[in-house]
Design a protein around this motif. Structure first.
Motif, short mmCIF file in Angstrom:
data_model
loop_
_atom_site.label_atom_id
_atom_site.label_comp_id
_atom_site.label_asym_id
_atom_site.label_seq_id
_atom_site.Cartn_x
_atom_site.Cartn_y
_atom_site.Cartn_z
N THR A 1 -11.13 78.24 -16.63
CA THR A 1 -10.25 79.20 -17.04
C THR A 1 -9.20 79.00 -17.81
N VAL A 2 -9.01 79.84 -18.86
CA VAL A 2 -8.02 79.40 -19.90
C VAL A 2 -6.92 80.81 -19.61
N ARG A 3 -5.53 80.48 -19.52
CA ARG A 3 -4.64 81.40 -19.64
C ARG A 3 -3.41 81.18 -20.57
N ALA A 4 -2.86 82.02 -21.02
CA ALA A 4 -1.71 82.03 -21.78
C ALA A 4 -0.43 81.88 -21.17
N VAL A 5 0.66 81.19 -21.63
CA VAL A 5 1.89 81.49 -21.10
C VAL A 5 2.74 81.77 -22.48
N GLU A 6 3.11 83.26 -22.10
CA GLU A 6 3.65 83.95 -23.28
C GLU A 6 5.08 83.30 -23.65
N ASP A 7 5.33 83.33 -25.04
CA ASP A 7 6.74 82.93 -25.34
C ASP A 7 7.04 81.46 -25.12
N SER A 8 6.06 80.65 -25.50
CA SER A 8 6.01 79.17 -25.10
C SER A 8 5.06 78.47 -26.19
N GLY A 9 5.59 77.39 -26.57
CA GLY A 9 4.99 76.37 -27.23
C GLY A 9 4.12 75.32 -26.27
N HIS A 10 4.30 74.11 -26.77
CA HIS A 10 3.63 72.92 -26.08
C HIS A 10 4.50 72.78 -24.86
N TRP A 11 5.60 72.81 -24.79
CA TRP A 11 6.42 72.35 -23.58
C TRP A 11 6.81 73.58 -22.64
N MET A 12 5.70 74.16 -22.13
CA MET A 12 5.78 75.14 -21.19
C MET A 12 6.73 74.88 -19.99
N ALA A 13 6.75 74.06 -19.53
CA ALA A 13 7.59 73.62 -18.29
C ALA A 13 8.87 73.93 -18.71
N GLU A 14 9.57 73.55 -19.86
CA GLU A 14 10.88 73.72 -20.24
C GLU A 14 11.07 75.12 -20.92
N GLU A 15 10.13 75.51 -21.64
CA GLU A 15 10.64 76.73 -22.08
C GLU A 15 10.15 77.84 -21.43
N GLN A 16 9.21 78.09 -20.66
CA GLN A 16 9.11 79.06 -19.89
C GLN A 16 8.69 78.82 -18.36
N PRO A 17 9.46 78.10 -17.62
CA PRO A 17 9.09 77.77 -16.09
C PRO A 17 8.77 78.74 -15.26
N GLU A 18 9.35 79.71 -15.21
CA GLU A 18 8.78 80.71 -14.25
C GLU A 18 7.60 81.49 -14.73
N ARG A 19 7.28 81.55 -15.95
CA ARG A 19 5.94 82.22 -16.53
C ARG A 19 4.91 81.04 -16.26
N LEU A 20 5.13 79.81 -16.17
CA LEU A 20 4.07 78.56 -16.06
C LEU A 20 4.09 78.97 -14.43
N LEU A 21 4.88 78.79 -13.76
CA LEU A 21 4.56 78.78 -12.29
C LEU A 21 3.88 80.10 -11.90
N GLN A 22 4.29 81.27 -12.44
CA GLN A 22 3.49 82.43 -12.23
C GLN A 22 1.91 82.29 -12.52
N ARG A 23 1.45 81.63 -13.75
CA ARG A 23 0.30 81.53 -13.88
C ARG A 23 -0.62 80.35 -13.07
N LEU A 24 0.05 79.46 -12.50
CA LEU A 24 -0.57 78.66 -11.62
C LEU A 24 -0.89 79.25 -10.26
#
Length: 61
Positions: free
Chosen positions: A29-52
């Motif tokens: 399964t592949v999912r996008a983390v919007e408004d983020s680049g390579h450093w998802m945990a720093e750039e969009q931590p809440e969206r990353l957690l939401q996807r997880l």
């Protein structure tokens, strides 16, 4: 075993993630983390957690 690939929408990985991961794993399964680049945990931590959380809920993992 289910595999989750996450990529930021500004990352090079997202467009090729499914093909790359499917070469070494099944049930990918592949999912996008919007408004983020390579450093998802720093750039969009809440969206990353939401996807997880969504993926864990969907797969029962």
């Amino acid at each position: 075993m289910p595999v989750l690939g996450l990529g930021g929408t500004a990352s090079f990985f997202l467009p090729i993630a499914e093909k790359m991961l499917s070469e070494v794993a099944e049930h990918v399964t592949v999912r996008a983390v919007e408004d983020s680049g390579h450093w998802m945990a720093e750039e969009q931590p809440e969206r990353l957690l939401q996807r997880l959380r969504e993926w864990f809920h969907e797969t029962g993992a």
